[in-house]
Design a protein around this motif. Structure first.
Motif, short mmCIF file in Angstrom:
data_model
loop_
_atom_site.label_atom_id
_atom_site.label_comp_id
_atom_site.label_asym_id
_atom_site.label_seq_id
_atom_site.Cartn_x
_atom_site.Cartn_y
_atom_site.Cartn_z
N SER A 110 47.95 85.17 49.68
CA SER A 110 47.72 83.72 50.23
C SER A 110 48.39 83.65 51.50
O SER A 110 47.82 83.06 52.40
CB SER A 110 48.44 82.82 49.19
OG SER A 110 47.83 82.81 48.01
N VAL A 111 49.75 84.17 51.49
CA VAL A 111 50.20 83.91 53.08
C VAL A 111 49.55 84.72 54.12
O VAL A 111 49.36 84.38 55.18
CB VAL A 111 51.70 84.56 53.02
CG1 VAL A 111 52.20 84.48 54.42
CG2 VAL A 111 52.56 83.52 51.93
N VAL A 152 58.72 82.41 54.93
CA VAL A 152 57.36 83.19 55.26
C VAL A 152 57.51 84.58 55.75
O VAL A 152 58.07 84.48 56.93
CB VAL A 152 56.37 82.13 56.15
CG1 VAL A 152 55.18 83.02 56.24
CG2 VAL A 152 55.98 81.21 55.30
N ILE A 156 52.48 76.91 55.80
CA ILE A 156 52.34 77.93 54.82
C ILE A 156 53.54 77.81 53.82
O ILE A 156 53.34 77.97 52.76
CB ILE A 156 52.23 79.31 55.24
CG1 ILE A 156 50.78 79.39 56.32
CG2 ILE A 156 52.43 80.49 54.29
CD1 ILE A 156 51.06 80.69 57.34
N THR A 187 53.11 74.81 51.47
CA THR A 187 51.82 74.35 50.66
C THR A 187 51.69 75.72 50.05
O THR A 187 51.65 75.90 48.69
CB THR A 187 50.73 73.79 51.45
OG1 THR A 187 50.53 74.79 52.52
CG2 THR A 187 51.24 72.65 52.10
N VAL A 188 51.06 76.48 50.62
CA VAL A 188 50.55 77.89 50.30
C VAL A 188 51.58 78.55 49.33
O VAL A 188 51.09 79.25 48.27
CB VAL A 188 50.09 78.78 51.27
CG1 VAL A 188 49.67 80.20 50.96
CG2 VAL A 188 49.22 78.28 52.27
N VAL A 189 52.86 78.86 49.84
CA VAL A 189 53.78 79.42 49.11
C VAL A 189 54.06 78.73 47.52
O VAL A 189 54.10 79.44 46.61
CB VAL A 189 55.12 79.70 49.98
CG1 VAL A 189 56.23 80.46 49.17
CG2 VAL A 189 54.75 80.61 51.04
N ILE A 197 47.12 79.04 60.27
CA ILE A 197 47.74 77.83 59.65
C ILE A 197 49.43 78.29 60.15
O ILE A 197 49.82 79.17 60.06
CB ILE A 197 47.76 77.95 58.23
CG1 ILE A 197 46.28 77.78 57.89
CG2 ILE A 197 48.61 76.80 57.48
CD1 ILE A 197 45.89 77.77 56.32
N SER A 198 49.91 77.08 60.39
CA SER A 198 51.47 77.36 60.90
C SER A 198 52.43 77.78 59.81
O SER A 198 52.13 77.31 58.28
CB SER A 198 51.97 75.79 61.63
OG SER A 198 52.20 74.95 60.57
N LYS A 199 53.45 78.52 60.12
CA LYS A 199 54.30 78.83 59.04
C LYS A 199 55.01 77.69 58.29
O LYS A 199 55.30 77.98 57.10
CB LYS A 199 55.48 79.82 59.97
CG LYS A 199 55.11 81.09 60.22
CD LYS A 199 56.31 81.84 61.11
CE LYS A 199 57.31 82.26 60.05
NZ LYS A 199 58.34 82.99 61.09
N SER A 220 46.44 83.01 55.11
CA SER A 220 46.80 81.65 55.73
C SER A 220 46.96 82.25 57.23
O SER A 220 46.62 81.44 58.17
CB SER A 220 48.07 81.10 55.25
OG SER A 220 47.82 80.62 53.81
N PHE A 221 47.59 83.14 57.68
CA PHE A 221 48.08 83.65 58.94
C PHE A 221 46.43 83.92 59.55
O PHE A 221 46.29 83.56 60.80
CB PHE A 221 48.77 85.06 58.82
CG PHE A 221 50.02 84.67 59.11
CD1 PHE A 221 50.77 83.79 60.06
CD2 PHE A 221 51.14 85.12 58.07
CE1 PHE A 221 52.06 83.64 59.87
CE2 PHE A 221 52.24 84.90 57.98
CZ PHE A 221 52.97 84.21 59.15
#
Length: 314
Positions: free
Chosen positions: A24-25, A155, A38, A41-43, A33-35, A28-29
């Protein structure tokens, strides 16, 4: 044999969760998407995946008690067990955002969940949607009010250069591990409940809840022991918010969750509310904005009392 399925289920959930977070991370990169986003939300969503799959599997296989008590028990374990043991390893400093933002939001979600369940003994699809929508609003607020460097330490930068093939492979491994892990864990736990003569709610609030909290416990204790960085109480509280809003919210949207065990509303959820509420006097008395080793020990003792009462049925 049932215990073996439960252990294998836990292992697969940990492995699946780890691969899903990485994939997912990395993905996202790829979308620039900004760290900060990430990390927030993503984590957070990815680390809630094991609990989500367990609750979903339980609800779909006719064990709604496990779906609810998995979340209620995890939230109790996050504070009583994870926070308690971590504080015993190293004193935890508390920042102001905890009691100004994170704690009030956690209490609101917890009380709303209690109201939804108590109102008609079911968490409906609409109520699940309200919980999930509340989470999205909360995340938007966090992202808008956060500084640029917030959550950057969560991240891993090296994931920015991962190939598309690896991302797909990690997603497949993660998805398969979470699917089979949740299935084996729920079926094994149900069999254990039958064999030792306790309800599925007891197994959900104890065995399954502790199991899904083990990764957070390990990460927190290792970080505290190494004293590499401050343990974030906010992350732990964030996990409780995600458990209610995304795990139960999304599960209810797929299949409404009825309350089939009276103990859920008569005792379990009050323990969850109690452990959540006690954090405020705990961080202000006697020493402000600090959770000492003694306070951590008190939390663990409280969790021990809860577990004793769960299994003795008192």
């Amino acid at each position: 044999m049932s215990l073996l399925w439960v252990i294998l289920g836990f292992i697969l959930l940990v492995v699946g969760g780890e691969f899903l977070v990485r994939a997912s991370v990395a993905l996202s990169f790829k979308f620039n998407i900004s760290k900060m986003v990430i990390g927030m939300t993503v984590v957070s969503f990815a680390t809630s995946a094991p609990e989500l799959l367990v609750s979903l599997q339980a609800a779909l296989s006719g064990s709604p008690a496990i779906a609810i008590t998995n979340v209620v028990g995890s939230n109790i374990a996050n504070i009583g067990l994870v926070l308690g043991i971590t504080a015993m390893v190293s004193v935890i400093a508390v920042d102001k955002s905890f009691y100004k933002v994170n704690w009030p939001v956690m209490m609101v979600f917890s009380i709303v969940l209690y109201y939804f369940l108590k109102n008609d003994n079911v968490l409906s699809a609409i109520e699940g949607g309200i919980l999930f929508a509340g989470l999205i609003v909360f995340l938007i607020y966090l992202i808008r009010s956060a500084k640029k460097d917030t959550a950057s330490d969560e991240v891993d930068d090296t994931l920015a250069t991962v190939s598309n093939f690896k991302i797909v492979l990690w997603l497949l491994i993660g998805a398969a591990s979470l699917y089979f892990g949740s299935e084996w864990l729920v079926e094994g736990a149900k069999a254990i409940a039958v064999s030792i003569g306790v309800s599925e709610a007891v197994i959900g609030v104890s065995l399954i809840a502790i199991g899904t909290s083990v990764p957070e416990l390990a990460a927190s204790v290792i970080a505290a022991a190494k004293q590499e960085k401050a343990i974030s109480l906010g992350n732990l509280i964030g996990s409780n918010i995600f458990n209610i809003a995304s795990v139960l919210g999304l599960t209810a949207m797929v299949k409404p969750i009825p309350v089939t065990e009276p103990s859920i509303l008569s005792t379990d959820i009050f323990w969850m509310l109690g452990f959540s509420a006690i954090l405020i006097p705990l961080i202000f008395l006697p020493k402000r904005l600090q959770i000492s080793r003694l306070k951590g020990f008190a939390l663990v003792v409280g969790y021990g009392v809860f577990m004793f009462l769960v299994f003795t049925g008192k």
